[in-house]
Design an enzyme around this catalytic site. Structure first.
Site, PDB file in Angstrom:
ATOM      1  N   LYS A  22     -26.174 -20.191  35.510  1.00  0.00           N
ATOM      2  CA  LYS A  22     -26.641 -18.742  35.599  1.00  0.00           C
ATOM      3  C   LYS A  22     -26.982 -18.542  33.875  1.00  0.00           C
ATOM      4  CE  LYS A  22     -23.836 -14.979  35.516  1.00  0.00           C
ATOM      5  NZ  LYS A  22     -24.071 -14.055  34.289  1.00  0.00           N
ATOM      6  N   ASN A  23     -25.880 -18.719  33.163  1.00  0.00           N
ATOM      7  CA  ASN A  23     -26.179 -18.111  31.716  1.00  0.00           C
ATOM      8  C   ASN A  23     -27.032 -19.034  30.962  1.00  0.00           C
ATOM      9  OD1 ASN A  23     -24.112 -16.297  32.478  1.00  0.00           O
ATOM     10  ND2 ASN A  23     -22.391 -17.126  31.261  1.00  0.00           N
ATOM     11  N   ARG A  92     -26.553  -6.889  31.823  1.00  0.00           N
ATOM     12  CA  ARG A  92     -26.386  -6.899  30.511  1.00  0.00           C
ATOM     13  C   ARG A  92     -27.258  -8.114  29.700  1.00  0.00           C
ATOM     14  NH1 ARG A  92     -23.174  -5.861  25.975  1.00  0.00           N
ATOM     15  NH2 ARG A  92     -22.943  -7.913  24.670  1.00  0.00           N
ATOM     16  N   CYS A 116     -21.230  -6.298  33.721  1.00  0.00           N
ATOM     17  CA  CYS A 116     -19.733  -6.531  33.729  1.00  0.00           C
ATOM     18  C   CYS A 116     -19.065  -5.240  33.061  1.00  0.00           C
ATOM     19  CB  CYS A 116     -19.290  -7.774  33.430  1.00  0.00           C
ATOM     20  SG  CYS A 116     -19.472  -8.912  34.656  1.00  0.00           S
ATOM     21  N   ARG A 121     -18.937  -3.709  25.312  1.00  0.00           N
ATOM     22  CA  ARG A 121     -19.601  -4.919  25.047  1.00  0.00           C
ATOM     23  C   ARG A 121     -20.895  -4.517  24.017  1.00  0.00           C
ATOM     24  NH1 ARG A 121     -20.181  -8.662  30.320  1.00  0.00           N
ATOM     25  NH2 ARG A 121     -20.599 -10.260  28.606  1.00  0.00           N
ATOM     26  N   PRO A 122     -20.846  -4.262  22.863  1.00  0.00           N
ATOM     27  CA  PRO A 122     -21.785  -3.606  22.031  1.00  0.00           C
ATOM     28  C   PRO A 122     -22.925  -4.616  21.984  1.00  0.00           C
ATOM     29  CG  PRO A 122     -20.068  -4.001  20.603  1.00  0.00           C
ATOM     30  CD  PRO A 122     -19.668  -4.505  22.050  1.00  0.00           C
ATOM     31  N   ILE A 123     -24.158  -4.338  21.437  1.00  0.00           N
ATOM     32  CA  ILE A 123     -25.544  -5.123  21.086  1.00  0.00           C
ATOM     33  C   ILE A 123     -25.606  -5.046  19.688  1.00  0.00           C
ATOM     34  CG2 ILE A 123     -26.216  -5.212  23.359  1.00  0.00           C
ATOM     35  CD1 ILE A 123     -28.254  -2.936  22.428  1.00  0.00           C
ATOM     36  N   ASP A 124     -24.632  -4.500  19.031  1.00  0.00           N
ATOM     37  CA  ASP A 124     -24.753  -4.149  17.495  1.00  0.00           C
ATOM     38  C   ASP A 124     -25.319  -5.603  16.867  1.00  0.00           C
ATOM     39  OD1 ASP A 124     -22.291  -5.099  18.037  1.00  0.00           O
ATOM     40  OD2 ASP A 124     -21.639  -4.948  15.793  1.00  0.00           O
ATOM     41  N   LEU A 125     -24.759  -6.720  17.141  1.00  0.00           N
ATOM     42  CA  LEU A 125     -25.160  -8.054  16.362  1.00  0.00           C
ATOM     43  C   LEU A 125     -26.543  -8.362  16.815  1.00  0.00           C
ATOM     44  CD1 LEU A 125     -21.595  -9.840  17.250  1.00  0.00           C
ATOM     45  CD2 LEU A 125     -22.495  -8.873  15.023  1.00  0.00           C
ATOM     46  N   ASP A 304     -14.646 -17.144  30.828  1.00  0.00           N
ATOM     47  CA  ASP A 304     -15.269 -16.966  32.283  1.00  0.00           C
ATOM     48  C   ASP A 304     -14.473 -17.900  33.079  1.00  0.00           C
ATOM     49  OD1 ASP A 304     -17.204 -15.428  31.479  1.00  0.00           O
ATOM     50  OD2 ASP A 304     -18.894 -16.823  31.469  1.00  0.00           O
ATOM     51  N   ARG A 397     -23.697 -11.876  41.938  1.00  0.00           N
ATOM     52  CA  ARG A 397     -24.579 -11.991  40.749  1.00  0.00           C
ATOM     53  C   ARG A 397     -24.317 -13.504  40.072  1.00  0.00           C
ATOM     54  NH1 ARG A 397     -22.277  -8.717  36.439  1.00  0.00           N
ATOM     55  NH2 ARG A 397     -23.502 -10.258  35.233  1.00  0.00           N
TER      56      ARG A 397
END
Ligand code: UD1
Length: 417
Positions: A22-23, A92, A116, A121-125, A304, A397
């Site tokens: 999946k990933n 996400r 999840c 779980r930020p997305i700043d990066l 995981d 998922r």
């Protein structure tokens, strides 16, 4: 809403095949946006997150055809560079369309992600990376709004290691002008698989799988064909399923090298684990000793698999300490395992598990996230009586019919509506 009912006590045995990752599939499917034409993928797992990706790509104006585990993504402008809240909130990883949209179309409007609930779980990066490559980015009404002329290669130093951030950077830099050097890049096999497909499309990438990746941007990419790498997390989950029941299981069509850390920990517990190039075998074992883990970026122990390994430790001899080194709130399965009778004390990012072989008894439990769902099913395999795992949509998922795979190994497991 579906539930999974497991009646504990069956030793698993037999051979089982691993599905595609999946990933790896998610960023690779989004990378199609970088080149007009028809992209062909094989070994694509049949999962809810892949359905969500299909919906998102379709909303962007791509044509998708699926036939079993094969998928074709036809990219033909005009592309509508917007990922709406309705589509993004369930997954996400939708943020992975930001890099390709920006690099190829010079604009992107992407809803802030959901997914999840495992800590903040930020997305700043991701955003810093796109800025670094020359994009202007604002947040408006819950959306990330990004604009750029042609992106320009630069040095990107990730202060915190990020899988998705590295993937977005790789995709964006492939079409940027000049050279990009990503330092402290994620080394995960899924990043390497993405780089492989980008190279098939004509990208110039060097160093994937190491902590420094260099990308020489090209003017244009062309579609290709790619087979998605095996899912190391599914393979690991199936291996732990064999282990927890004391069974004899062979997990086939996987990449054992991608699971070295899990294999070494299972051997340290006392399991007899062997592998050839594409399969891993675990032999029947009546008792195993508690062994600590600390989750870490690849090649460390995968976060995981933390929840599934914790289920295994509830059956070990002795006490183990499980440290979650990636996410700040990834112990939500603990309370549910405790409802089954497990003796676990969580403290911030550390959990102490006192093993008691045969000490679990079935109960209704609630899946709180994707990997937690798998952990509860594994615990159910050894709990006395019936365990009903509710809210199973999380499981769907990321696992392709896990209950069918377990059933084929002899588990007493059933999906009910
Ligand atoms: C990916 C995997 C997920 C896995 C995780 C870690 C996919 C689709 N998902 O998630 O299954 O658990 O890697 O191996 O591939 N972070 C920030 N800012 C950011 C991005 C991340 O602070 O902009 C933090 C996260 O909160 C987390 C850490 O960095 O604490 C690692 O996250 P990251 O590697 O980015 O995970 P994902 O790519 O989201």
């Amino acid at each position: 809403m579906d539930s999974i009912v497991v009646v504990g006590g069956k030793k698993l045995s037999g051979k089982i095949s691993t599905s595609g990752s999946k990933n790896a599939a998610l960023p690779i499917l989004f990378s199609s946006l970088l080149a007009d034409g028809v992209h062909r993928f094989d070994n694509v797992p049949a999962l809810r997150d892949i359905d969500s990706t299909e919906l998102l790509l379709t909303a962007l104006n791509c044509d998708i055809e699926r036939d079993g585990h094969s998928m074709q993504v036809a990219v033909k402008p005009p592309i509508k560079p917007e990922a709406s809240y309705d589509l993004v909130r369930k997954m996400r990883a939708s943020i992975l369309c930001l890099g390709p949209l920006l690099a190829r179309y010079g604009e992107a409007r992407v809803s802030l992600p959901g997914g999840c609930a495992i800590g903040s779980r930020p997305i700043d990066l991701h955003i810093d990376t796109m800025r670094r490559l020359g994009a202007e980015i604002d947040t408006e009404e819950g959306y990330v709004v990004a604009r750029a002329g042609r992106l320009k290669g630069d040095r990107i130093l990730f202060e915190k290691l990020t899988v998705g951030g590295t993937e977005n950077a790789l995709m964006a830099a492939s079409l940027a002008k000049g050279t990009t050097v990503i330092e402290n890049a994620a080394k995960e096999p899924e990043v390497v698989d993405l780089a492989r497909y980008l190279k098939t499309m004509g990208a110039k990438i060097d160093g994937e799988g190491s902590s420094v990746i260099t990308i020489d941007g090209v003017d244009e990419l062309v579609p290709g064909r790619h087979r998605i790498v095996a899912d190391r997390i599914e393979a690991g989950t199936l291996l732990i399923a064999g282990a927890i029941t004391g069974g004899d299981v062979v997990v086939e069509n996987c990449e054992p090298e991608h699971l070295r850390s899990l294999i070494e920990h299972l051997i340290a517990c006392g399991f007899d684990v062997t592998n050839d190039e594409t399969s891993i075998s675990i032999a029947a074992c009546d008792s195993w000793k508690a062994t600590d883990i600390s989750t870490a970026p690849y090649p460390g122990f995968p976060t995981d698999l933390q929840a599934q390994y914790m289920a295994l430790m509830t059956q070990a001899e002795g006490t183990s300490v499980i440290t979650e080194g990636i996410f700040e709130n990834r112990f939500m399965h603990v309370q549910e395992l405790v409802r089954l009778g497990a003796d676990i004390s969580p403290m911030s990012q550390v959990a102490v598990v006192r093993g008691d072989r045969g000490g679990l008894s079935g109960a209704p439990v609630m899946a709180t996230d994707l990997r937690a769902s798998a952990s509860l099913i594994l615990a159910g395999l050894v709990a006395k009586g019936e365990t009903r795992v509710n809210r199973i949509y999380h499981l769907d998922r990321g696992y392709e019919h896990l209950e069918d795979k377990l059933k084929s190994l002899g588990a007493d497991v059933l999906r009910v509506s």
